[in-house]
Design an enzyme around this catalytic site. Structure first.
Site, short mmCIF file in Angstrom:
data_model
loop_
_atom_site.label_atom_id
_atom_site.label_comp_id
_atom_site.label_asym_id
_atom_site.label_seq_id
_atom_site.Cartn_x
_atom_site.Cartn_y
_atom_site.Cartn_z
N GLY A 116 0.74 -1.25 0.00
CA GLY A 116 0.00 0.00 0.00
C GLY A 116 0.76 1.30 0.00
N CYS A 157 9.49 -4.43 -9.70
CA CYS A 157 10.69 -4.24 -8.87
C CYS A 157 11.64 -5.40 -9.11
CB CYS A 157 10.34 -4.09 -7.41
SG CYS A 157 9.37 -5.45 -6.72
#
Length: 472
Positions: free
Chosen positions: A292, A404
């Site tokens: 989040g 990522c």
């Protein structure tokens, strides 16, 4: 995903002082290593911490378990004091960071490969002796106690004692002769050298051996928070602290003034804001949102955010962080690929599930619990999620795709395929990131590629691939 909003606290010298016991799977499924039913003496907390570390290391190596969950699965872990949990974690993290050096140091003194749990015990002990500054007598004696405490390893106590005494005497010289790049698994090392070159590989390998810093994203007054917390401003809303400690005890955490988020993980939202301008009132979907950090960024910028993720457990952290920071977002717990909705959004942010190899500074286990097969599977999932995300962008809207990962197939090939199949989307070239000094080569082809070796004087950053697209 690479945000990590409430990391487990640990410090390098916090305490210097499972599964199938045969190393395989039985018909009844995996089991944890069982302690001796009648231990001669009550085990100290430091021995229990070492035993948890070794058992977690075994699960990382044999079951592709993540570091944090591998520790949390150990029966004794929850009952440890915070300093002992921190000690267990730093042992495992260091063993992951220094795999090549540890294996090389142990190899001359082991004639025949022992069971996997014994190997894990010896590796975690070597990490203490060679890299954590643990007094040798404590590392050796308490590791022998660990071996004696487990049914599967009791018969290897004398062998372990002999091997570790050799590590104390000769291990440092052997480990020093091993290049840092050899701590990286061969298949990953080869892919990185081919994609990024030998020089960057060497820099990233050096970064792997270092303890990570801690980045926080602040709502406002970055300079003020840097002064309060003893950190440094490295990007407009990012303050870097020199080490990870007990995050929840830091000033400003309880009041929700900031959240933990690597500087690289802030870039997808920053680039979206650069493209769209003021996000106030814009409807933005954060697809695959947990844990989040980007949802919090978007909400803090005034966007009307929908945060979607299929993991209710991971979304719990999103709820907690929204409440703590007094920000709001609509939370949707569902599989993105199965979400049946007629909604479209001004912007969709897809930080897609990936191998996460770019996060090795904070999560060195990702280099050990990934495989070429898992990367290929994730690349196929990214294609599906990109196609789904495209249907949720309204005409004239913006799509940001990010991973990522440092693995080449989880970056430009996914974008190339997407643009070939969906001609109503086009790439918006990115040539720089405001407030962050990156080499020009990081923007080749109009996308953004950060490497863990970037910001070398500040402690590095996560490896990310980011592309910004618009829909006609």
């Amino acid at each position: 995903m690479s945000d990590n909003n409430t990391p487990k606290p640990y410090k390098k010298h916090a305490r210097p002082q499972s599964r199938d016991t045969r190393g395989g799977r039985s018909g009844g499924g995996p089991r944890r290593d069982r302690p001796d039913s009648k231990p001669a003496v009550k085990l100290s907390s430091s021995i229990l911490a070492r035993r948890c570390a070794a058992a977690a290391m075994k699960q990382i190596m044999t079951d592709q378990e993540a570091l944090e969950s591998a520790l949390e699965r150990q029966d004794d872990y929850a009952g440890l004091e915070p300093r002992d949990r921190a000690f267990a974690r730093v042992i495992v993290a260091t063993t992951c960071r220094r795999q090549g050096q540890i294996k090389a140091a142990l190899k001359p003194f082991i004639r025949k490969a022992p069971p996997e749990m014994v190997t894990a015990v010896l590796q975690t002990a070597a990490a203490q002796i060679l890299f954590l500054g643990t007094p040798p007598h404590a590392a050796v004696d308490e590791t022998v106690s660990v071996l004696k405490s487990l049914r599967a390893t009791q018969g290897f106590a004398n062998m372990g004692n002999a091997v570790l005494r050799q590590i104390v005497e000769k291990g440092p010289k052997i480990a020093a002769m091993v290049a840092p790049r050899d701590n990286i698994p061969g298949w990953i090392k080869g892919a990185w050298e081919k994609e990024y070159g030998r020089v960057e590989l060497r820099k990233m390998a050096t970064q792997l051996t270092k303890d990570p810093t801690l980045d926080i994203t602040v709502k406002s007054d970055a300079a003020g928070w840097a002064e309060k917390l003893g950190g440094k401003v490295i990007a407009p809303q990012t303050v870097r602290l020199p080490e990870i400690g007990n995050v929840t005890e830091l000033d400003g955490f309880a009041s929700g003034e900031w959240w933990v988020q690597d500087v690289a993980a802030t870039l997808p939202v920053q680039l979206l804001a650069t493209q769209m301008g003021d996000l106030s009132g814009k409807r933005v979907l954060d697809l695959c949102a947990a844990p989040g950090g980007k949802t919090l960024q978007l909400a803090a910028m005034g966007a009307v955010v929908t945060a979607l993720d299929k993991s209710e457990g991971r979304l719990k952290r999103v709820h907690e962080n929204l409440a703590r920071t007094k920000l709001s977002a609509e939370i949707v717990a569902t599989d993105a690929l199965e979400w049946d909705t007629e909604q479209t959004f001004d912007a969709v942010l897809l930080d897609a599930p990936c191998s996460a190899t770019g996060t090795f500074r904070r999560h060195p286990d990702v280099l050990l619990n990934r495989t070429p097969k898992s990367v290929s599977q994730l690349a196929r999932l990214q294609d599906k999620l990109l196609a789904k995300a495209a249907t949720l962008v309204k005409p004239g809207g913006t799509l940001v795709f990010a991973t990522c990962s440092l693995q080449p197939q989880e970056s430009k090939p996914r974008l190339t395929r997407f643009l070939a199949e969906l001609p109503d989307f086009r790439l918006i070239p990115v040539t720089n990131v405001a407030g962050l000094s990156l080499p020009e080569s990081r923007f080749e082809g109009g996308t953004v590629r950060t490497l863990p070796s970037d910001l070398p004087n500040e402690g590095g950053m996560d490896g990310f691939f980011i592309a910004v697209l618009s829909r006609a």
